[in-house]
Design an enzyme around this catalytic site. Structure first.
Site, PDB file in Angstrom:
ATOM      1  N   GLU A 116       0.827  -1.219   0.000  1.00  0.00           N
ATOM      2  CA  GLU A 116       0.000   0.000   0.000  1.00  0.00           C
ATOM      3  C   GLU A 116       0.858   1.264   0.000  1.00  0.00           C
ATOM      4  OE1 GLU A 116      -3.106  -0.012  -0.534  1.00  0.00           O
ATOM      5  OE2 GLU A 116      -3.843  -1.986   0.091  1.00  0.00           O
ATOM      6  N   ASP A 257      -4.599  -9.675  -8.462  1.00  0.00           N
ATOM      7  CA  ASP A 257      -4.944  -8.707  -9.514  1.00  0.00           C
ATOM      8  C   ASP A 257      -3.794  -7.856 -10.067  1.00  0.00           C
ATOM      9  OD1 ASP A 257      -4.769  -7.454  -7.062  1.00  0.00           O
ATOM     10  OD2 ASP A 257      -6.766  -6.569  -7.097  1.00  0.00           O
ATOM     11  N   GLU A 350     -18.488  -6.674  -2.956  1.00  0.00           N
ATOM     12  CA  GLU A 350     -17.126  -7.217  -2.915  1.00  0.00           C
ATOM     13  C   GLU A 350     -17.087  -8.621  -3.522  1.00  0.00           C
ATOM     14  OE1 GLU A 350     -14.187  -4.924  -0.652  1.00  0.00           O
ATOM     15  OE2 GLU A 350     -15.060  -4.884  -2.642  1.00  0.00           O
ATOM     16  N   GLU A 371     -12.666   0.074  -9.956  1.00  0.00           N
ATOM     17  CA  GLU A 371     -12.229  -0.824 -11.038  1.00  0.00           C
ATOM     18  C   GLU A 371     -13.158  -0.870 -12.251  1.00  0.00           C
ATOM     19  OE1 GLU A 371      -9.662  -1.539  -7.740  1.00  0.00           O
ATOM     20  OE2 GLU A 371     -11.843  -1.533  -7.800  1.00  0.00           O
ATOM     21  N   THR A 477      -1.431   1.132 -10.152  1.00  0.00           N
ATOM     22  CA  THR A 477      -2.676   0.477  -9.748  1.00  0.00           C
ATOM     23  C   THR A 477      -3.481   1.340  -8.764  1.00  0.00           C
ATOM     24  OG1 THR A 477      -3.648  -1.646  -9.108  1.00  0.00           O
ATOM     25  CG2 THR A 477      -1.776  -0.871  -7.793  1.00  0.00           C
TER      26      THR A 477
END
Length: 568
Positions: A116, A257, A350, A371, A477
């Protein structure tokens, strides 16, 4: 029986509606009006963060206060910085960039997620650094190869390096910013936590000339590549010391991902065939084992048997990624599946059970993720189909209707009854709003801007010889745009200088002394990049043995010509 006869007609009509044949065509005025609404949404959330939560990491939109979540570095402000510029707000961008330089300190006793911190903090600072020229900030002479935001990004990334000091090269998931990796740290981390560094770390290495970052990111990618199963799949969680797969579910969603995303985007940004080859190999296995009816399921990584027939909202990036590779037909069909789920709930839960066509217990929330909107942006760029604008408008209206609070926008705890949670993730401002805005602004400079030669590019590098910002931006991302031109600009200057120095040195040395061989190349990077262009704060640059101003290409040839006059 009359109803039975009509069912296929309804089905056909539904398919026709989905296919976009009935998509409303948006006029320029309508798109401009939507952009205005998106800006208002941004400022409602952003001003609430500043008023109620700064300097904490995140806003709590139900109680109107703040909390630290991923560290303690005003995360939402770092994450939202480049969004200010995307929306055209240069003055606030300049104010916040200066504020961050004065207030953010990474020398703190805090346990931070390596993943992160990289995508949000390092990515956000790199992107802001590369956009600083466009924002009208005062630039250092060597920009984009030096600058205060670049030094901050490098500082933050350096704090993550201890996590990579493992026998396998795969990093730990958590690092203490002051003390490094805790002796009791778990060796189990998710796949994305190993494979989501190459964009930021290669950018850092090529801007600063310090190869360490790109090298550790590549070493981690290669280590991960070697752990794939006999049928070519990777699982979800791995023990980085023993290389054993702890969670053996293979899919394209949570935990995996962005590893696939970075193989594709890394191959584009760095023009790197090794990364693209890795992705194509994975893609073959993914299409083969996990794709059913344009949905992607989770399967056991060794046997290929279905382990979870669920769609996760994080998987919605996949159609956008496929569009970057030109695989439009399957991308469009998968997107339609995902959009049908959005329309069912006014958001993406989710987890969504594909056989049941409904949410999964305890996973009914929607934390305002970007997304699906991100994929809509890419697919609208690729097809021009206004279905994607319709999704954007749907998303805007759902979020306004369901998630808006007097001080911000709140995570939706349950899409069935629209209960809210007291959290606004920083990616709402960094990604969701940015992609939404860019979806409705096809002439934006991040898309390569209007017409050629309209001044949408800028000069940079020593002597202003680099053309920057001309398009081809790669989003990390966390939706932080990186300009590939800057990478080439900085590594080219370092290489030019090295070549010139080698030539002059070889001439100035007596004949019997052989010049030293150039430094060995490591991991595909030119040796010339070892000389750091960015100075540490307070450091003076020593004059190199032989220095020469970098000159335009034609002038440089004439220097070389004079150097060679005697013995050519």
């Amino acid at each position: 029986s009359g109803l039975f006869m009509r069912a296929p007609v309804y089905a056909a009509l539904f398919v026709w509606l989905l296919s976009g044949a009935a998509a409303h065509q948006f006029t320029e005025e309508e798109m401009a009006a939507v952009r205005q609404r998106i800006k208002s949404m941004f400022y409602h959330a952003y001003n609430s963060y500043l008023d109620n939560a700064f300097p904490y990491d995140e806003l709590r939109p139900l109680t109107c206060d703040g909390q630290d979540t991923w560290g303690s570095f005003s995360l939402t402000l770092i994450d939202a910085l480049d969004t200010l510029l995307v929306l055209g707000n240069h003055t606030e961008f300049q104010r916040v960039a200066s504020l961050l330089q004065d207030t953010v300190d990474f020398d703190i006793d805090v346990n931070a997620s390596v993943f992160e911190t990289n995508i949000r903090v390092v990515g956000g600072l790199l992107s802001a650094h590369l956009l600083a020229g466009r924002a009208g900030m005062e630039l250092e002479p060597g920009w984009p190869c030096s600058g205060p935001l670049l030094r901050m990004a490098e500082d933050a990334a350096r704090k993550l390096l201890p996590a990579f000091q493992t026998a396998t090269g795969m990093p730990y998931g958590t690092v203490n910013l002051l003390h490094g990796v805790s002796p009791t740290e778990t060796p189990v981390t998710c796949t994305a936590g190993v494979g989501t560094f190459i964009l930021e770390f290669a950018t850092l290495s090529r801007l600063t000339g310090d190869e360490t970052f790109e090298n550790v990111a590549r070493r981690a990618l290669r280590a991960l590549w070697k752990t794939r199963s006999d049928i070519g799949l990777v699982g979800n969680h791995i023990d980085i010391l023993s290389k054993k797969w702890v969670a053996q579910d293979a899919g394209i969603g949570a935990g995996v991902d962005s590893y696939f995303e970075y193989l594709v985007k890394g191959s584009i940004m760095l023009q790197d065939e090794e990364l693209l080859h890795m992705f194509h190999e994975y893609d073959r296995a993914i299409q083969n084992y996990t794709r059913f009816d344009d949905w992607y399921l989770w399967v056991q990584m060794h046997k290929g048997t279905v382990s979870m027939p669920v769609f996760q909202s994080l998987e919605a990036f996949w159609p956008g990624l496929q569009s970057l590779l030109g695989n439009l037909d399957s991308a469009v069909r998968t997107f339609q599946n995902y959009y049908s789920v959005w329309r069912q709930f006014g958001g993406l839960p989710e987890f969504y059970s594909i056989p049941q066509g409904y949410t999964v217990d305890k996973r009914e929330g929607y934390p305002l993720r970007p997304e699906l909107i991100e994929s809509a942006m890419y697919l609208f760029r690729a097809t021009g189909d206004h279905t994607y604008l319709q999704l954007g408008l749907d998303a805007l209206e759902s979020i306004e209707r369901i998630a808006k609070t007097p001080c911000g926008y709140a995570t939706v705890k349950d899409l069935r009854d629209h209960q809210l949670d007291n959290r606004m993730e920083s990616f709402f401002l960094a990604e969701t709003i940015k992609y939404l805005y860019l979806l409705f602004d096809p002439a934006h400079f991040l898309h390569g801007g209007g017409t050629e030669g309209d001044g949408s590019w800028e000069e940079g590098g020593e002597g202003g010889q680099c053309i920057l910002g001309a398009g081809g931006f790669i989003f990390n991302t966390e939706a932080h745009p990186l300009d590939p031109a800057a990478l080439y600009c900085c590594s080219r200057h370092a290489r030019d200088r090295q070549e010139l120095r080698d030539i002059l040195l070889s001439l100035s040395q007596p004949a019997e002394e052989k010049p030293k061989p150039p430094a060995k190349q490591t991991d595909g990077l030119p040796a010339s990049q070892s000389e750091s262009i960015a100075l540490k704060p307070g450091e003076r640059k020593a004059a190199p043995l032989l220095s020469c101003p970098v000159q335009p290409f034609s002038a440089r040839l004439s220097i070389l010509g004079q150097v060679f006059t005697d013995n050519t």
